[in-house]
Design a protein around this motif. Structure first.
Motif, short mmCIF file in Angstrom:
data_model
loop_
_atom_site.label_atom_id
_atom_site.label_comp_id
_atom_site.label_asym_id
_atom_site.label_seq_id
_atom_site.Cartn_x
_atom_site.Cartn_y
_atom_site.Cartn_z
N CYS A 79 38.52 44.79 45.75
CA CYS A 79 39.95 44.95 45.11
C CYS A 79 40.61 46.42 45.71
CB CYS A 79 39.96 44.89 43.66
SG CYS A 79 41.79 44.90 42.89
N HIS A 80 41.47 46.21 46.37
CA HIS A 80 42.03 47.41 47.04
C HIS A 80 42.59 48.46 45.63
CE1 HIS A 80 46.72 47.00 47.22
NE2 HIS A 80 46.24 46.07 46.93
N LEU A 81 42.99 47.64 44.51
CA LEU A 81 43.62 48.16 43.49
C LEU A 81 42.42 49.07 42.67
CD1 LEU A 81 46.28 45.59 42.72
CD2 LEU A 81 46.62 47.90 43.63
N CYS A 82 41.55 48.52 42.14
CA CYS A 82 40.50 48.92 41.26
C CYS A 82 39.21 49.42 41.79
CB CYS A 82 40.24 47.96 40.15
SG CYS A 82 39.30 46.78 40.42
N GLY A 83 39.09 49.03 43.05
CA GLY A 83 37.98 49.29 43.85
C GLY A 83 36.43 48.47 43.44
N LYS A 84 36.65 47.72 42.52
CA LYS A 84 35.46 46.78 42.20
C LYS A 84 35.37 45.67 43.16
CE LYS A 84 35.10 49.12 38.17
NZ LYS A 84 33.92 49.86 37.86
N TRP A 85 34.11 44.91 43.12
CA TRP A 85 33.48 44.08 43.79
C TRP A 85 34.28 42.57 43.26
CZ3 TRP A 85 31.58 43.72 48.54
CH2 TRP A 85 30.78 42.50 48.88
N ASP A 112 34.26 38.66 42.74
CA ASP A 112 33.70 37.55 43.03
C ASP A 112 34.55 36.27 43.62
OD1 ASP A 112 31.94 35.10 42.90
OD2 ASP A 112 31.46 35.61 40.67
N VAL A 113 34.35 35.93 44.85
CA VAL A 113 35.24 34.98 45.44
C VAL A 113 35.04 33.62 44.90
CG1 VAL A 113 35.57 36.36 47.65
CG2 VAL A 113 33.72 34.63 47.51
N GLU A 114 34.13 33.39 44.12
CA GLU A 114 33.84 32.29 43.55
C GLU A 114 34.38 32.13 42.19
OE1 GLU A 114 32.65 29.42 45.31
OE2 GLU A 114 32.53 31.13 46.90
N ALA A 115 34.82 33.01 41.47
CA ALA A 115 35.38 33.38 40.15
C ALA A 115 36.61 32.67 40.19
CB ALA A 115 35.40 34.76 39.76
N THR A 116 37.17 32.23 38.95
CA THR A 116 38.43 31.68 38.81
C THR A 116 39.05 32.64 37.53
OG1 THR A 116 37.73 30.27 37.02
CG2 THR A 116 38.01 29.51 39.64
N GLY A 117 40.38 32.67 37.48
CA GLY A 117 40.94 33.36 36.31
C GLY A 117 41.06 34.62 36.77
N ASN A 118 41.12 35.61 35.61
CA ASN A 118 41.70 37.00 35.81
C ASN A 118 40.61 37.90 36.54
OD1 ASN A 118 43.80 36.71 34.04
ND2 ASN A 118 42.68 37.33 32.55
N PRO A 137 39.65 36.00 42.91
CA PRO A 137 40.19 36.50 44.05
C PRO A 137 41.67 36.30 44.22
CG PRO A 137 39.25 34.77 44.87
CD PRO A 137 38.64 34.77 43.26
N SER A 138 42.46 37.23 44.81
CA SER A 138 43.94 36.89 44.90
C SER A 138 44.29 37.97 46.19
CB SER A 138 45.10 37.21 43.84
OG SER A 138 44.88 38.46 43.55
N VAL A 139 45.39 37.71 46.52
CA VAL A 139 45.81 38.55 47.66
C VAL A 139 47.05 39.44 47.31
CG1 VAL A 139 47.02 38.50 50.01
CG2 VAL A 139 44.89 36.85 49.57
N ASP A 140 46.96 40.54 47.49
CA ASP A 140 48.09 41.55 47.17
C ASP A 140 48.93 41.98 48.29
OD1 ASP A 140 49.39 42.98 45.40
OD2 ASP A 140 48.60 44.82 45.75
#
Length: 95
Positions: A24-30, A32-38, A41-44
């Protein structure tokens, strides 16, 4: 301004995650591209579409859905000044 959504957004997300590490370019954390919800992944858009930003790869970066949705269309500097500590805590709770 072109429309954003559907197959176009799916293709842009695939391109972004094929180009950049899933961090994440915002928080710097990894991300999980398989995760859903909050925590998924998304694209900013670095420069929000509502401020004239494009869908060009140079204006797109990986972000958690939560980070991206809390940023909305604010400049990154403004978002970081008000949200970084709270988001680091929320992201630390991710499964």
């Amino acid at each position: 301004m072109s429309s954003y959504g559907g197959q176009r957004s799916v293709k842009l997300m695939e391109l972004v995650y094929a180009t950049y590490e899933p961090v994440c370019h915002l928080c710097g954390k990894w991300i999980d591209v398989e995760a859903t919800g909050n925590y998924g992944p998304s694209v900013d858009h670095l420069v929000a579409r509502s401020h004239g930003g494009s869908d060009e790869l140079s204006n797109l970066k990986p972000a958690h859905f939560l980070c991206n949705s809390t940023r909305q269309n604010r400049p990154i500097e403004e978002w970081r000044a008000t949200n970084t500590n709270e988001l680091e805590w929320l992201i630390s709770l991710a499964p």
